[in-house]
Design an enzyme around this catalytic site. Sequence first.
Site, PDB file in Angstrom:
ATOM      1  N   SER A 203      28.454 -15.644  -9.954  1.00  0.00           N
ATOM      2  CA  SER A 203      27.327 -14.759  -9.721  1.00  0.00           C
ATOM      3  C   SER A 203      27.767 -13.577  -8.836  1.00  0.00           C
ATOM      4  O   SER A 203      28.735 -12.893  -9.161  1.00  0.00           O
ATOM      5  CB  SER A 203      26.177 -15.564  -9.097  1.00  0.00           C
ATOM      6  OG  SER A 203      24.973 -14.869  -9.172  1.00  0.00           O
ATOM      7  N   ASP A 425      21.881 -16.143 -19.861  1.00  0.00           N
ATOM      8  CA  ASP A 425      21.827 -16.152 -18.399  1.00  0.00           C
ATOM      9  C   ASP A 425      20.666 -15.273 -17.911  1.00  0.00           C
ATOM     10  O   ASP A 425      20.590 -14.099 -18.250  1.00  0.00           O
ATOM     11  CB  ASP A 425      23.157 -15.626 -17.850  1.00  0.00           C
ATOM     12  CG  ASP A 425      23.320 -15.874 -16.359  1.00  0.00           C
ATOM     13  OD1 ASP A 425      22.338 -15.730 -15.611  1.00  0.00           O
ATOM     14  OD2 ASP A 425      24.443 -16.195 -15.936  1.00  0.00           O
ATOM     15  N   HIS A 453      22.528 -20.210 -15.653  1.00  0.00           N
ATOM     16  CA  HIS A 453      23.182 -19.191 -14.832  1.00  0.00           C
ATOM     17  C   HIS A 453      24.515 -19.743 -14.361  1.00  0.00           C
ATOM     18  O   HIS A 453      24.563 -20.740 -13.639  1.00  0.00           O
ATOM     19  CB  HIS A 453      22.305 -18.836 -13.634  1.00  0.00           C
ATOM     20  CG  HIS A 453      22.940 -17.835 -12.712  1.00  0.00           C
ATOM     21  ND1 HIS A 453      23.594 -16.717 -13.164  1.00  0.00           N
ATOM     22  CD2 HIS A 453      23.011 -17.791 -11.356  1.00  0.00           C
ATOM     23  CE1 HIS A 453      24.043 -16.026 -12.131  1.00  0.00           C
ATOM     24  NE2 HIS A 453      23.710 -16.661 -11.018  1.00  0.00           N
TER      25      HIS A 453
END
Length: 498
Positions: A203, A425, A453
């Site tokens: 991320s 995602d 995610h």
Amino acid sequence: MQSKKYALGLALLACFSLSLQGCGSSDGEADGPPALQWSARAGQDGESATIQVPLNPLADEGAQVTLALRRYTASGTKQGSIVLNPGGPGASAVDFLDAFVASSLGQRLRARFDLVAFDPRGVGHSTQVRCADDPLPYLTIDKNPHTAFEYRSMVATMQDYAARCAARNGDLLAHVSTLDVVRDMERIRQALGEGPLNYIGLSYGSKMGALYADTYPQNVRAMVLDGVLPPSLTLQELTLGQIEAFEKSLNAFLSACAQDRDCSFGHGQPEQALTALLAQLKQQPLPAGNNEVLTHSAARYGLMLGMYGELFWPWLQEALAAAQAGDGRALLDMAQTYVGRTPDGTYSNMVDASNAIHCSDLRAPGAPEIQAAVAGVSAKYPFFGAILMNDMLYCTYWPVAPTQPPRTVRAVGAPPIMVVGNTGDPATPYAWAQRLVAELDAAFLVTFRSGMHTAAGASTCVDARYEHYLLSPRAGFADLTCEMDAIGHVAMQSSTGP
């Protein structure tokens, strides 16, 4: 409280320039920091350490900040260390490492590598940014204002939050950008004393890694960027991309619920039921016990947590059904979890750190520009459009302005970088992974067909490519597509933060 079956996912949920090339010695750091001094953790596995780094990373003297680190030593013959970061920005990498090491992927990598994590400046166990002990009142104000009074109230609350941040954090706010963190990463690499860096960034952690590889390409051995946040994104691009992706994920959830006779929410018409529930909350918050209430905006943050993978859908269904019946507790629990509430009822500084880092990296539009765009975006994306568009106002009123524009990274001279993107995602859209691969001088793309995610720990196919690449990063890897399999049901999660 949430079921224990969500514990691993939640642990990992809690889960942007200078153009500098070359190795650390180019910045006057030839001697480097002293070696890290690791110590055992009382009653716990792993080891801890701290390192002092300059508050201003461009200076070798002056005020210092403390970075907290954690390490699990290799269980077999050691090939080096891997540094990991789960993202946020604002999620504690130190806490994340405990859960990662317990995963199948973590155990496989630990067979050959020490696993190391550090909390970036401003975050978690390192010197913290702290604006509000309870961030929820500043997040759950009405961010879908329909009247001039509601709009002024929203703006006044955001301005008050920014003023509190300035008053409580002093000079630290001016030195928490991702580029500041990149210089810290280089100091940590030197302190590890093992040569070029091995890195896994999930991320927002992918942005840290991409900027590091562009700044110190010769100092990279292997790098995996999973759930990608390209450093070239503007704040508007980031916001619109997330709005579209979250809305798409919510539509998938609602569609699945409508087709599932066992779905406990909506009696076969969950979209209409959700629209009605949010309209009701706009008029009157729901009681949630403990003298708390579920507001309209808090409900939307609860929805956002539910979008991080099908793992969370049963919890969300139950929470929405309870809210429909008049009890807002479960959905408020989801909202509070999303913004960093800990088991003891206090809050981590994830929200404050997230705002500080994003607003240090990305210049926000002015309030009139945002206000003019909200109506059109909300019409197209009714569930998340207004709340995420108006979230940009935190940066509009932030007390420290960004000093660098978004940066297209090339990482010329670095080895091929492994980029991982999930097709569904919600927080870091798949198109962002494709964008970064196109920008990097040498990279390959691992596509994971899922609505989660990040992909680490979610697929034996993805995990195998992680392992093979980190062992032999110059072996020559082609693009790869992976499907969800059995381990996806206990997959790890991380977040780009609220």
